[in-house]
Design an enzyme around this catalytic site. Structure first.
Site, PDB file in Angstrom:
ATOM      1  N   HIS A 124     -12.604  14.549  -3.957  1.00 36.65           N
ATOM      2  CA  HIS A 124     -11.780  13.633  -4.402  1.00 36.65           C
ATOM      3  C   HIS A 124     -11.233  12.906  -3.044  1.00 36.65           C
ATOM      4  O   HIS A 124     -11.483  11.341  -2.969  1.00 36.65           O
ATOM      5  CB  HIS A 124     -10.335  14.049  -5.050  1.00 36.65           C
ATOM      6  CG  HIS A 124      -9.543  13.074  -5.469  1.00 36.65           C
ATOM      7  ND1 HIS A 124      -9.594  12.163  -6.667  1.00 36.65           N
ATOM      8  CD2 HIS A 124      -8.432  12.216  -4.564  1.00 36.65           C
ATOM      9  CE1 HIS A 124      -8.567  11.158  -6.529  1.00 36.65           C
ATOM     10  NE2 HIS A 124      -7.882  11.701  -5.407  1.00 36.65           N
ATOM     11  N   GLU A 125     -10.767  13.503  -2.158  1.00 34.25           N
ATOM     12  CA  GLU A 125     -10.202  13.018  -0.787  1.00 34.25           C
ATOM     13  C   GLU A 125     -11.512  12.134   0.094  1.00 34.25           C
ATOM     14  O   GLU A 125     -11.368  11.304   0.672  1.00 34.25           O
ATOM     15  CB  GLU A 125      -9.552  14.062   0.156  1.00 34.25           C
ATOM     16  CG  GLU A 125      -8.130  14.466  -0.619  1.00 34.25           C
ATOM     17  CD  GLU A 125      -7.199  13.299  -1.064  1.00 34.25           C
ATOM     18  OE1 GLU A 125      -7.248  12.205  -0.625  1.00 34.25           O
ATOM     19  OE2 GLU A 125      -6.578  13.660  -1.969  1.00 34.25           O
ATOM     20  N   HIS A 128     -12.375   9.021  -1.241  1.00 33.90           N
ATOM     21  CA  HIS A 128     -11.228   8.003  -0.565  1.00 33.90           C
ATOM     22  C   HIS A 128     -12.030   7.475   0.621  1.00 33.90           C
ATOM     23  O   HIS A 128     -12.037   6.270   0.886  1.00 33.90           O
ATOM     24  CB  HIS A 128     -10.112   8.407  -0.555  1.00 33.90           C
ATOM     25  CG  HIS A 128      -9.289   8.293  -1.791  1.00 33.90           C
ATOM     26  ND1 HIS A 128      -9.432   7.391  -2.761  1.00 33.90           N
ATOM     27  CD2 HIS A 128      -8.455   9.450  -2.453  1.00 33.90           C
ATOM     28  CE1 HIS A 128      -8.497   7.817  -3.592  1.00 33.90           C
ATOM     29  NE2 HIS A 128      -8.042   8.846  -3.423  1.00 33.90           N
ATOM     30  N   HIS A 134      -9.014   5.449  -7.271  1.00 35.67           N
ATOM     31  CA  HIS A 134      -8.906   6.060  -8.547  1.00 35.67           C
ATOM     32  C   HIS A 134      -9.628   5.728  -9.660  1.00 35.67           C
ATOM     33  O   HIS A 134      -9.735   4.335  -9.716  1.00 35.67           O
ATOM     34  CB  HIS A 134      -7.485   6.386  -8.783  1.00 35.67           C
ATOM     35  CG  HIS A 134      -6.736   7.243  -7.707  1.00 35.67           C
ATOM     36  ND1 HIS A 134      -5.583   6.923  -7.320  1.00 35.67           N
ATOM     37  CD2 HIS A 134      -7.062   8.474  -7.131  1.00 35.67           C
ATOM     38  CE1 HIS A 134      -5.045   7.752  -6.421  1.00 35.67           C
ATOM     39  NE2 HIS A 134      -6.074   8.637  -6.223  1.00 35.67           N
ATOM     40  N   CYS A 159     -18.204  10.053 -11.319  1.00 38.66           N
ATOM     41  CA  CYS A 159     -18.999   9.598 -12.771  1.00 38.66           C
ATOM     42  C   CYS A 159     -20.223   8.705 -12.220  1.00 38.66           C
ATOM     43  O   CYS A 159     -20.137   8.190 -11.093  1.00 38.66           O
ATOM     44  CB  CYS A 159     -17.929   9.033 -13.286  1.00 38.66           C
ATOM     45  SG  CYS A 159     -17.203   7.480 -12.725  1.00 38.66           S
TER      46      CYS A 159
END
Length: 178
Positions: A124-125, A128, A134, A159
């Site tokens: 996730h990080e 970014h 998000h 995704c």
């Protein structure tokens, strides 16, 4: 995964060596080339003694100072940012550095669940840092997790929409687009 840069794992404080090795292996399985850097001490100026937590930006600054293409700082202390009670991690959007904390990821977790959480927060990080925001897809790793339950429910991969955004960003940054 598209052509991704090397990731330097930067231990900050005393994160568990096995957790670091597992994370390096799992990120490698996601297509990253991972190198483990030498451990750095916690920046004491980032400690908020009243809260008993470290301000995430202090650790992010440490990660930004590392000489590497892309840095994922990993710590074992509790982090907060802004007016939030805690954060699992933070990143410099479109930058080279991010940080995750393993501190809360251990809560109510066996080894497999903890390992999955660490990978998801790292992915996730890192997303970014590649310019991803998000995602509205609750199965995508870029879904915003405000609780451990949300982290447990989402996947560890980008995704198709986020993967395509990432692919196009990498093409633009490599100068291959016209």
């Amino acid at each position: 995964m598209t052509d991704m840069p090397h990731i330097t794992l930067l231990p900050v404080g005393n994160p568990d060596r096995r957790a670091l090795d597992d994370l390096a292996q799992d990120l490698g399985g996601m297509g990253f080339v991972v190198e483990l850097a030498r451990r750095r001490a916690l920046p004491q100026r980032a400690l908020d003694a009243k809260r008993g937590q470290f301000h995430a930006d202090g650790l992010l600054g440490l990660a930004l100072s590392a000489r590497a293409e892309r840095v994922l700082a990993v710590t074992d202390v509790d982090l907060y940012a802004g007016d939030l009670n805690f954060v699992f991690g933070v990143a410099r959007p479109n930058g080279k550095a991010c940080v995750i904390s393993l501190f809360r990821l251990y809560l109510d977790a066996d080894e497999e669940r903890f390992r999955g959480r660490a990978l998801k927060e790292a992915m996730h990080e890192l997303g970014h840092t590649f310019g991803l925001g998000h995602c509205a897809d609750p199965c995508c790793v870029m879904w915003f997790s405000n609780t451990l339950g949300e982290t447990d429910r989402k996947g560890a991969s980008y995704c198709p929409r986020c993967e395509e955004t990432l692919r196009l960003a990498r093409i633009r940054s490599s100068g291959l687009s016209k």
